[in-house]
Design an enzyme around this catalytic site. Structure first.
Site, PDB file in Angstrom:
ATOM      1  N   ASN A   7     -89.581 -44.480  60.762  1.00  0.00           N
ATOM      2  CA  ASN A   7     -88.296 -44.407  60.148  1.00  0.00           C
ATOM      3  C   ASN A   7     -88.269 -42.702  59.456  1.00  0.00           C
ATOM      4  O   ASN A   7     -89.087 -42.632  58.621  1.00  0.00           O
ATOM      5  CB  ASN A   7     -88.226 -45.256  58.961  1.00  0.00           C
ATOM      6  CG  ASN A   7     -87.028 -45.230  58.354  1.00  0.00           C
ATOM      7  OD1 ASN A   7     -86.228 -44.396  58.428  1.00  0.00           O
ATOM      8  ND2 ASN A   7     -87.458 -45.798  57.111  1.00  0.00           N
ATOM      9  N   TRP A   8     -87.537 -41.977  60.214  1.00  0.00           N
ATOM     10  CA  TRP A   8     -87.378 -40.538  59.631  1.00  0.00           C
ATOM     11  C   TRP A   8     -86.667 -40.321  58.538  1.00  0.00           C
ATOM     12  O   TRP A   8     -86.649 -39.126  57.979  1.00  0.00           O
ATOM     13  CB  TRP A   8     -87.018 -39.740  60.881  1.00  0.00           C
ATOM     14  CG  TRP A   8     -87.942 -39.711  62.142  1.00  0.00           C
ATOM     15  CD1 TRP A   8     -89.061 -40.421  62.104  1.00  0.00           C
ATOM     16  CD2 TRP A   8     -87.337 -39.290  63.406  1.00  0.00           C
ATOM     17  NE1 TRP A   8     -89.545 -40.309  63.492  1.00  0.00           N
ATOM     18  CE2 TRP A   8     -88.615 -39.324  64.298  1.00  0.00           C
ATOM     19  CE3 TRP A   8     -86.411 -38.583  63.875  1.00  0.00           C
ATOM     20  CZ2 TRP A   8     -88.519 -38.971  65.609  1.00  0.00           C
ATOM     21  CZ3 TRP A   8     -86.597 -38.096  65.196  1.00  0.00           C
ATOM     22  CH2 TRP A   8     -87.573 -38.459  66.110  1.00  0.00           C
ATOM     23  N   LYS A   9     -85.904 -41.247  57.928  1.00  0.00           N
ATOM     24  CA  LYS A   9     -85.020 -41.246  56.688  1.00  0.00           C
ATOM     25  C   LYS A   9     -84.076 -39.932  56.817  1.00  0.00           C
ATOM     26  O   LYS A   9     -83.786 -39.701  57.837  1.00  0.00           O
ATOM     27  CB  LYS A   9     -86.091 -41.400  55.527  1.00  0.00           C
ATOM     28  CG  LYS A   9     -87.130 -42.526  55.534  1.00  0.00           C
ATOM     29  CD  LYS A   9     -87.703 -42.898  54.334  1.00  0.00           C
ATOM     30  CE  LYS A   9     -88.751 -43.824  54.587  1.00  0.00           C
ATOM     31  NZ  LYS A   9     -89.301 -44.254  53.083  1.00  0.00           N
ATOM     32  N   HIS A  94     -83.213 -51.865  54.308  1.00  0.00           N
ATOM     33  CA  HIS A  94     -84.360 -51.022  53.726  1.00  0.00           C
ATOM     34  C   HIS A  94     -84.435 -51.116  52.263  1.00  0.00           C
ATOM     35  O   HIS A  94     -83.123 -50.979  51.717  1.00  0.00           O
ATOM     36  CB  HIS A  94     -84.273 -49.629  54.236  1.00  0.00           C
ATOM     37  CG  HIS A  94     -85.562 -49.102  54.077  1.00  0.00           C
ATOM     38  ND1 HIS A  94     -85.658 -48.318  52.914  1.00  0.00           N
ATOM     39  CD2 HIS A  94     -86.683 -48.555  54.781  1.00  0.00           C
ATOM     40  CE1 HIS A  94     -87.123 -47.648  52.709  1.00  0.00           C
ATOM     41  NE2 HIS A  94     -87.677 -48.116  53.992  1.00  0.00           N
ATOM     42  N   GLU A  96     -84.714 -48.821  50.242  1.00  0.00           N
ATOM     43  CA  GLU A  96     -83.743 -47.581  49.705  1.00  0.00           C
ATOM     44  C   GLU A  96     -82.467 -47.741  49.507  1.00  0.00           C
ATOM     45  O   GLU A  96     -81.598 -47.650  48.818  1.00  0.00           O
ATOM     46  CB  GLU A  96     -84.233 -46.357  50.401  1.00  0.00           C
ATOM     47  CG  GLU A  96     -85.738 -45.883  49.973  1.00  0.00           C
ATOM     48  CD  GLU A  96     -86.408 -45.214  51.149  1.00  0.00           C
ATOM     49  OE1 GLU A  96     -85.753 -44.797  51.995  1.00  0.00           O
ATOM     50  OE2 GLU A  96     -87.653 -45.089  50.977  1.00  0.00           O
ATOM     51  N   GLU A 166     -91.883 -54.873  53.567  1.00  0.00           N
ATOM     52  CA  GLU A 166     -92.274 -53.722  52.975  1.00  0.00           C
ATOM     53  C   GLU A 166     -92.273 -53.885  51.206  1.00  0.00           C
ATOM     54  O   GLU A 166     -91.056 -53.879  50.674  1.00  0.00           O
ATOM     55  CB  GLU A 166     -91.166 -52.500  53.182  1.00  0.00           C
ATOM     56  CG  GLU A 166     -91.121 -52.373  54.701  1.00  0.00           C
ATOM     57  CD  GLU A 166     -90.561 -51.034  55.047  1.00  0.00           C
ATOM     58  OE1 GLU A 166     -91.360 -50.374  55.536  1.00  0.00           O
ATOM     59  OE2 GLU A 166     -89.331 -50.654  54.824  1.00  0.00           O
ATOM     60  N   GLY A 172     -93.797 -45.136  50.251  1.00  0.00           N
ATOM     61  CA  GLY A 172     -93.797 -43.733  49.949  1.00  0.00           C
ATOM     62  C   GLY A 172     -94.852 -43.417  48.456  1.00  0.00           C
ATOM     63  O   GLY A 172     -94.551 -42.471  47.880  1.00  0.00           O
ATOM     64  N   SER A 212     -96.537 -47.109  53.210  1.00  0.00           N
ATOM     65  CA  SER A 212     -97.690 -45.988  53.090  1.00  0.00           C
ATOM     66  C   SER A 212     -98.494 -46.140  54.174  1.00  0.00           C
ATOM     67  O   SER A 212     -99.883 -46.147  54.027  1.00  0.00           O
ATOM     68  CB  SER A 212     -98.413 -46.070  51.558  1.00  0.00           C
ATOM     69  OG  SER A 212     -97.586 -45.539  50.645  1.00  0.00           O
ATOM     70  N   GLY A 233     -92.886 -44.681  57.410  1.00  0.00           N
ATOM     71  CA  GLY A 233     -91.916 -43.605  56.828  1.00  0.00           C
ATOM     72  C   GLY A 233     -92.638 -42.363  57.013  1.00  0.00           C
ATOM     73  O   GLY A 233     -92.529 -41.496  57.788  1.00  0.00           O
ATOM     74  N   GLY A 234     -93.069 -41.892  55.789  1.00  0.00           N
ATOM     75  CA  GLY A 234     -93.614 -40.484  55.553  1.00  0.00           C
ATOM     76  C   GLY A 234     -94.444 -39.994  56.793  1.00  0.00           C
ATOM     77  O   GLY A 234     -94.366 -38.827  57.440  1.00  0.00           O
TER      78      GLY A 234
HETATM   79  P1  PGA Z   1     -93.410 -44.962  53.756  1.00  0.00           P
HETATM   80  O1  PGA Z   1     -92.112 -45.582  54.121  1.00  0.00           O
HETATM   81  O2  PGA Z   1     -94.550 -45.239  55.108  1.00  0.00           O
HETATM   82  O3  PGA Z   1     -93.394 -43.441  53.694  1.00  0.00           O
HETATM   83  O4  PGA Z   1     -94.146 -45.636  52.794  1.00  0.00           O
HETATM   84  C1  PGA Z   1     -91.947 -46.709  54.715  1.00  0.00           C
HETATM   85  C2  PGA Z   1     -90.466 -47.092  54.868  1.00  0.00           C
HETATM   86  O5  PGA Z   1     -89.889 -46.836  54.081  1.00  0.00           O
HETATM   87  O6  PGA Z   1     -90.011 -47.737  55.781  1.00  0.00           O
END
Ligand code: PGA
Length: 257
Positions: A7-9, A94, A96, A166, A172, A212, A233-234
């Site tokens: 997930n490149w956000k 998600h 966010e 999640e 994050g 994470s 994500g990250g």
């Molecule tokens: P993260 O994000 O790996 O940076 O914790 C995961 C996500 O939000 O899907």
């Protein structure tokens, strides 16, 4: 099978997305067994990334979608539009989106229905806050999130559904949930899902962990039976780290052969 989702956000623009998609493809080269790999660029990069992954096994996923097909919804993108540019999967709810853009359980449910109606494979994200984790009521929260997201949903025999667990406190933060915590919740989610969809084929429902995930913790998570994959994500926008996650998934799959 194990699934790895990147997930490149809102982290990379079009040029960087193309480079990242190429880098991701390179990580697959020469591997005997590869996981089910899904990448989620931003909307504006979808068409370009599609060209890069066109002849590969990698799938294209959107990070969000509208619950409507078309109309006066300025700034929104519909699932039909996503289908037009080769998108096959979509992230829904998600944390966010829920936390920063006020997406409610009802909105998640509407989007999920629309995604399935238009043959996109949904990846529904759920997870508890740190307060709920500490209070101990997290399984109840998760059950409620699943019940509201899946209210009135029927899955055709050809359809698939991913649930991504999640925990908000792990996203994050560099502090992933430990393997035992993930197993507890995943087994719980699988029981809840089998009550909602009795008799469904096992490969139609996949439960992923996100929060994470990186090259250091991916193997320990992915080797567990109840963890069908990871949502990254990250670490998915740092190609060396994402490569390590993909490698971990491949190793787990090879060991299972
Ligand atoms: P993260 O994000 O790996 O940076 O914790 C995961 C996500 O939000 O899907």
């Amino acid at each position: 099978m194990k699934t790895v989702i990147g997930n490149w956000k809102m982290n990379v623009g079009v040029r960087e997305s193309i480079a990242l998609a190429r880098g991701t493809l390179l990580t697959l080269r020469g591997r005997k067994v590869v996981p089910n790999l899904i990448i989620c660029p931003s909307f504006i990069a979808l068409s370009e990334v599609r060209k890069v992954i066109a002849r590969s096994s990698v799938s294209l996923c959107a990070q969000n979608m509208s619950w409507e097909d078309k109309g006066a919804f300025t700034g929104e993108i519909s699932s039909r539009m996503l289908d037009e540019v080769g998108v096959t999967h979509v992230l829904i709810g998600h944390s966010e989106r829920r936390g920063l853009f006020s997406e409610t359980d009802e909105i998640v449910n509407r989007k999920l229905k629309k995604a399935l109606e238009n043959n996109l494979t949904p990846i529904v994200c759920i997870g508890e806050s740190v307060e709920h984790r500490e209070e101990g009521g997290y399984l109840e929260i998760i059950k409620n999130q699943i019940a509201s997201a899946l209210g009135g949903i029927r899955l055709r025999s050809s359809a698939k559904l991913f649930i991504a667990y999640e925990p908000i406190w792990a996203i994050g933060t560099g502090k992933n949930a430990d393997v035992a915590q993930v197993i507890e919740v995943h087994e719980f989610i699988k029981t809840v899902l089998s009550d909602i969809f009795p008799g469904i084929k096992e490969d139609q429902l996949n439960v992923l962990y996100g929060g994470s995930v990186n090259g250091d913790n991916a193997y320990a998570l992915l080797r567990e039976k109840s963890i069908d994959g990871v949502l990254v994500g990250g670490a998915s926008v740092k190609i060396n780290q994402f490569k390590d996650v993909i490698e971990a998934a491949s190793e787990v799959l090879e060991a299972q052969e």
